[in-house]
Design a protein around this motif. Sequence first.
Motif, PDB file in Angstrom:
ATOM      1  N   LEU A 115       0.825  -1.205   0.000  1.00 55.34           N
ATOM      2  CA  LEU A 115       0.000   0.000   0.000  1.00 55.34           C
ATOM      3  C   LEU A 115       0.860   1.256   0.000  1.00 55.34           C
ATOM      4  O   LEU A 115       0.564   2.228  -0.697  1.00 55.34           O
ATOM      5  CB  LEU A 115      -0.940   0.002   1.206  1.00 55.34           C
ATOM      6  N   ARG A 116       1.943   1.242   0.769  1.00 50.99           N
ATOM      7  CA  ARG A 116       2.862   2.386   0.806  1.00 50.99           C
ATOM      8  C   ARG A 116       3.471   2.611  -0.582  1.00 50.99           C
ATOM      9  O   ARG A 116       3.552   3.739  -1.072  1.00 50.99           O
ATOM     10  CB  ARG A 116       3.965   2.141   1.843  1.00 50.99           C
ATOM     11  N   GLN A 117       3.870   1.519  -1.235  1.00 49.60           N
ATOM     12  CA  GLN A 117       4.464   1.621  -2.572  1.00 49.60           C
ATOM     13  C   GLN A 117       3.459   2.192  -3.567  1.00 49.60           C
ATOM     14  O   GLN A 117       3.811   3.025  -4.404  1.00 49.60           O
ATOM     15  CB  GLN A 117       4.972   0.257  -3.037  1.00 49.60           C
ATOM     16  N   ARG A 118       2.197   1.762  -3.471  1.00 49.80           N
ATOM     17  CA  ARG A 118       1.165   2.301  -4.369  1.00 49.80           C
ATOM     18  C   ARG A 118       0.985   3.804  -4.168  1.00 49.80           C
ATOM     19  O   ARG A 118       0.803   4.552  -5.130  1.00 49.80           O
ATOM     20  CB  ARG A 118      -0.169   1.597  -4.133  1.00 49.80           C
ATOM     21  N   LYS A 119       1.019   4.248  -2.902  1.00 54.92           N
ATOM     22  CA  LYS A 119       0.897   5.681  -2.620  1.00 54.92           C
ATOM     23  C   LYS A 119       2.058   6.454  -3.217  1.00 54.92           C
ATOM     24  O   LYS A 119       1.877   7.531  -3.791  1.00 54.92           O
ATOM     25  CB  LYS A 119       0.836   5.933  -1.113  1.00 54.92           C
ATOM     26  N   VAL A 120       3.265   5.907  -3.087  1.00 52.87           N
ATOM     27  CA  VAL A 120       4.451   6.566  -3.645  1.00 52.87           C
ATOM     28  C   VAL A 120       4.321   6.656  -5.159  1.00 52.87           C
ATOM     29  O   VAL A 120       4.568   7.710  -5.758  1.00 52.87           O
ATOM     30  CB  VAL A 120       5.742   5.818  -3.237  1.00 52.87           C
ATOM     31  N   GLU A 121       3.935   5.557  -5.800  1.00 49.87           N
ATOM     32  CA  GLU A 121       3.795   5.554  -7.260  1.00 49.87           C
ATOM     33  C   GLU A 121       2.715   6.541  -7.707  1.00 49.87           C
ATOM     34  O   GLU A 121       2.891   7.249  -8.704  1.00 49.87           O
ATOM     35  CB  GLU A 121       3.478   4.145  -7.746  1.00 49.87           C
ATOM     36  N   ALA A 122       1.608   6.604  -6.974  1.00 47.79           N
ATOM     37  CA  ALA A 122       0.530   7.541  -7.327  1.00 47.79           C
ATOM     38  C   ALA A 122       1.017   8.982  -7.209  1.00 47.79           C
ATOM     39  O   ALA A 122       0.718   9.818  -8.069  1.00 47.79           O
ATOM     40  CB  ALA A 122      -0.690   7.307  -6.443  1.00 47.79           C
ATOM     41  N   LYS A 123       1.767   9.282  -6.149  1.00 45.94           N
ATOM     42  CA  LYS A 123       2.287  10.642  -5.961  1.00 45.94           C
ATOM     43  C   LYS A 123       3.277  10.987  -7.073  1.00 45.94           C
ATOM     44  O   LYS A 123       3.260  12.097  -7.609  1.00 45.94           O
ATOM     45  CB  LYS A 123       2.958  10.774  -4.588  1.00 45.94           C
ATOM     46  N   LEU A 124       4.153  10.043  -7.425  1.00 41.74           N
ATOM     47  CA  LEU A 124       5.099  10.285  -8.514  1.00 41.74           C
ATOM     48  C   LEU A 124       4.370  10.534  -9.829  1.00 41.74           C
ATOM     49  O   LEU A 124       4.716  11.455 -10.577  1.00 41.74           O
ATOM     50  CB  LEU A 124       6.065   9.111  -8.662  1.00 41.74           C
ATOM     51  N   ASP A 125       3.346   9.729 -10.107  1.00 40.99           N
ATOM     52  CA  ASP A 125       2.560   9.931 -11.328  1.00 40.99           C
ATOM     53  C   ASP A 125       1.925  11.317 -11.332  1.00 40.99           C
ATOM     54  O   ASP A 125       1.903  12.001 -12.359  1.00 40.99           O
ATOM     55  CB  ASP A 125       1.478   8.858 -11.458  1.00 40.99           C
ATOM     56  N   GLU A 126       1.399  11.729 -10.179  1.00 38.12           N
ATOM     57  CA  GLU A 126       0.788  13.057 -10.070  1.00 38.12           C
ATOM     58  C   GLU A 126       1.810  14.160 -10.358  1.00 38.12           C
ATOM     59  O   GLU A 126       1.540  15.099 -11.111  1.00 38.12           O
ATOM     60  CB  GLU A 126       0.217  13.258  -8.663  1.00 38.12           C
ATOM     61  N   LEU A 127       2.999  14.033  -9.778  1.00 35.89           N
ATOM     62  CA  LEU A 127       4.032  15.051  -9.979  1.00 35.89           C
ATOM     63  C   LEU A 127       4.512  15.083 -11.432  1.00 35.89           C
ATOM     64  O   LEU A 127       4.736  16.156 -11.993  1.00 35.89           O
ATOM     65  CB  LEU A 127       5.209  14.805  -9.033  1.00 35.89           C
ATOM     66  N   VAL A 128       4.670  13.904 -12.030  1.00 35.01           N
ATOM     67  CA  VAL A 128       5.091  13.840 -13.435  1.00 35.01           C
ATOM     68  C   VAL A 128       4.071  14.540 -14.314  1.00 35.01           C
ATOM     69  O   VAL A 128       4.420  15.327 -15.198  1.00 35.01           O
ATOM     70  CB  VAL A 128       5.288  12.365 -13.868  1.00 35.01           C
ATOM     71  N   THR A 129       2.786  14.275 -14.050  1.00 30.96           N
ATOM     72  CA  THR A 129       1.725  14.897 -14.841  1.00 30.96           C
ATOM     73  C   THR A 129       1.659  16.402 -14.586  1.00 30.96           C
ATOM     74  O   THR A 129       1.594  17.198 -15.523  1.00 30.96           O
ATOM     75  CB  THR A 129       0.370  14.254 -14.515  1.00 30.96           C
ATOM     76  N   ARG A 130       1.697  16.791 -13.324  1.00 32.51           N
ATOM     77  CA  ARG A 130       1.558  18.203 -12.967  1.00 32.51           C
ATOM     78  C   ARG A 130       2.680  19.054 -13.543  1.00 32.51           C
ATOM     79  O   ARG A 130       2.454  20.156 -14.038  1.00 32.51           O
ATOM     80  CB  ARG A 130       1.529  18.383 -11.456  1.00 32.51           C
ATOM     81  N   TYR A 131       3.904  18.574 -13.474  1.00 30.32           N
ATOM     82  CA  TYR A 131       5.053  19.386 -13.881  1.00 30.32           C
ATOM     83  C   TYR A 131       5.617  18.999 -15.241  1.00 30.32           C
ATOM     84  O   TYR A 131       6.637  19.524 -15.655  1.00 30.32           O
ATOM     85  CB  TYR A 131       6.144  19.321 -12.805  1.00 30.32           C
ATOM     86  N   GLY A 132       4.978  18.086 -15.940  1.00 29.98           N
ATOM     87  CA  GLY A 132       5.404  17.723 -17.285  1.00 29.98           C
ATOM     88  C   GLY A 132       6.796  17.102 -17.328  1.00 29.98           C
ATOM     89  O   GLY A 132       7.556  17.327 -18.258  1.00 29.98           O
ATOM     90  N   ILE A 133       7.129  16.316 -16.317  1.00 32.03           N
ATOM     91  CA  ILE A 133       8.452  15.682 -16.250  1.00 32.03           C
ATOM     92  C   ILE A 133       8.526  14.574 -17.295  1.00 32.03           C
ATOM     93  O   ILE A 133       7.619  13.766 -17.441  1.00 32.03           O
ATOM     94  CB  ILE A 133       8.696  15.105 -14.843  1.00 32.03           C
ATOM     95  N   VAL A 134       9.634  14.553 -18.033  1.00 38.85           N
ATOM     96  CA  VAL A 134       9.848  13.518 -19.041  1.00 38.85           C
ATOM     97  C   VAL A 134      11.118  12.761 -18.665  1.00 38.85           C
ATOM     98  O   VAL A 134      12.175  13.352 -18.483  1.00 38.85           O
ATOM     99  CB  VAL A 134      10.005  14.135 -20.451  1.00 38.85           C
ATOM    100  N   VAL A 135      10.987  11.446 -18.528  1.00 43.35           N
ATOM    101  CA  VAL A 135      12.131  10.603 -18.198  1.00 43.35           C
ATOM    102  C   VAL A 135      12.540   9.871 -19.474  1.00 43.35           C
ATOM    103  O   VAL A 135      11.722   9.190 -20.086  1.00 43.35           O
ATOM    104  CB  VAL A 135      11.771   9.591 -17.087  1.00 43.35           C
TER     105      VAL A 135
END
Length: 72
Positions: free
Chosen positions: A40-60
Amino acid sequence: MGAFSTTPVKTQYGYHIIKLLDKRTKTIDEPLKREITEKLRQRKVEAKLDELVTRYGIVVPADFTIPPAPTS
Protein backbone atom coordinates in the motif's frame (compact mmCIF):
# COMPACT_ATOMS: atom_id res chain seq x y z
CA MET A 1 -27.14 -6.03 8.93
CA GLY A 2 -29.74 -6.32 6.26
CA ALA A 3 -28.66 -3.12 4.50
CA PHE A 4 -28.94 -2.94 0.72
CA SER A 5 -26.47 -1.39 -1.73
CA THR A 6 -27.43 2.18 -2.54
CA THR A 7 -26.83 1.75 -6.26
CA PRO A 8 -27.07 -1.31 -8.52
CA VAL A 9 -23.80 -3.19 -9.02
CA LYS A 10 -22.94 -4.06 -12.63
CA THR A 11 -21.35 -7.45 -13.36
CA GLN A 12 -20.93 -9.48 -16.52
CA TYR A 13 -24.37 -10.98 -15.75
CA GLY A 14 -26.24 -7.68 -15.45
CA TYR A 15 -27.14 -5.33 -12.60
CA HIS A 16 -27.59 -6.50 -9.03
CA ILE A 17 -28.77 -5.16 -5.69
CA ILE A 18 -26.53 -6.42 -2.86
CA LYS A 19 -27.87 -7.21 0.61
CA LEU A 20 -25.47 -7.39 3.58
CA LEU A 21 -26.14 -10.60 5.48
CA ASP A 22 -23.11 -10.89 7.74
CA LYS A 23 -19.90 -9.13 8.74
CA ARG A 24 -16.82 -11.00 9.84
CA THR A 25 -13.41 -9.91 10.95
CA LYS A 26 -10.30 -11.90 10.30
CA THR A 27 -6.95 -11.44 11.92
CA ILE A 28 -3.84 -11.63 9.79
CA ASP A 29 -0.37 -12.62 10.85
CA GLU A 30 2.38 -10.01 11.17
CA PRO A 31 4.43 -10.97 8.07
CA LEU A 32 1.33 -10.69 5.87
CA LYS A 33 0.34 -7.42 7.55
CA ARG A 34 3.82 -5.97 6.88
CA GLU A 35 3.67 -7.14 3.25
CA ILE A 36 0.26 -5.54 2.70
CA THR A 37 1.38 -2.33 4.43
CA GLU A 38 4.48 -2.14 2.23
CA LYS A 39 2.48 -2.72 -0.96
CA LEU A 40 0.00 0.00 0.00
CA ARG A 41 2.86 2.39 0.81
CA GLN A 42 4.46 1.62 -2.57
CA ARG A 43 1.16 2.30 -4.37
CA LYS A 44 0.90 5.68 -2.62
CA VAL A 45 4.45 6.57 -3.64
CA GLU A 46 3.80 5.55 -7.26
CA ALA A 47 0.53 7.54 -7.33
CA LYS A 48 2.29 10.64 -5.96
CA LEU A 49 5.10 10.28 -8.51
CA ASP A 50 2.56 9.93 -11.33
CA GLU A 51 0.79 13.06 -10.07
CA LEU A 52 4.03 15.05 -9.98
CA VAL A 53 5.09 13.84 -13.44
CA THR A 54 1.72 14.90 -14.84
CA ARG A 55 1.56 18.20 -12.97
CA TYR A 56 5.05 19.39 -13.88
CA GLY A 57 5.40 17.72 -17.28
CA ILE A 58 8.45 15.68 -16.25
CA VAL A 59 9.85 13.52 -19.04
CA VAL A 60 12.13 10.60 -18.20
CA PRO A 61 14.25 9.31 -21.10
CA ALA A 62 13.49 5.72 -22.09
CA ASP A 63 17.14 4.71 -21.58
CA PHE A 64 17.37 6.22 -18.06
CA THR A 65 18.76 3.82 -15.45
CA ILE A 66 19.43 4.26 -11.77
CA PRO A 67 23.03 3.44 -10.92
CA PRO A 68 23.63 1.03 -8.03
CA ALA A 69 24.21 2.54 -4.61
CA PRO A 70 27.84 2.87 -3.53
CA THR A 71 29.03 0.05 -1.30
CA SER A 72 31.11 2.14 1.06
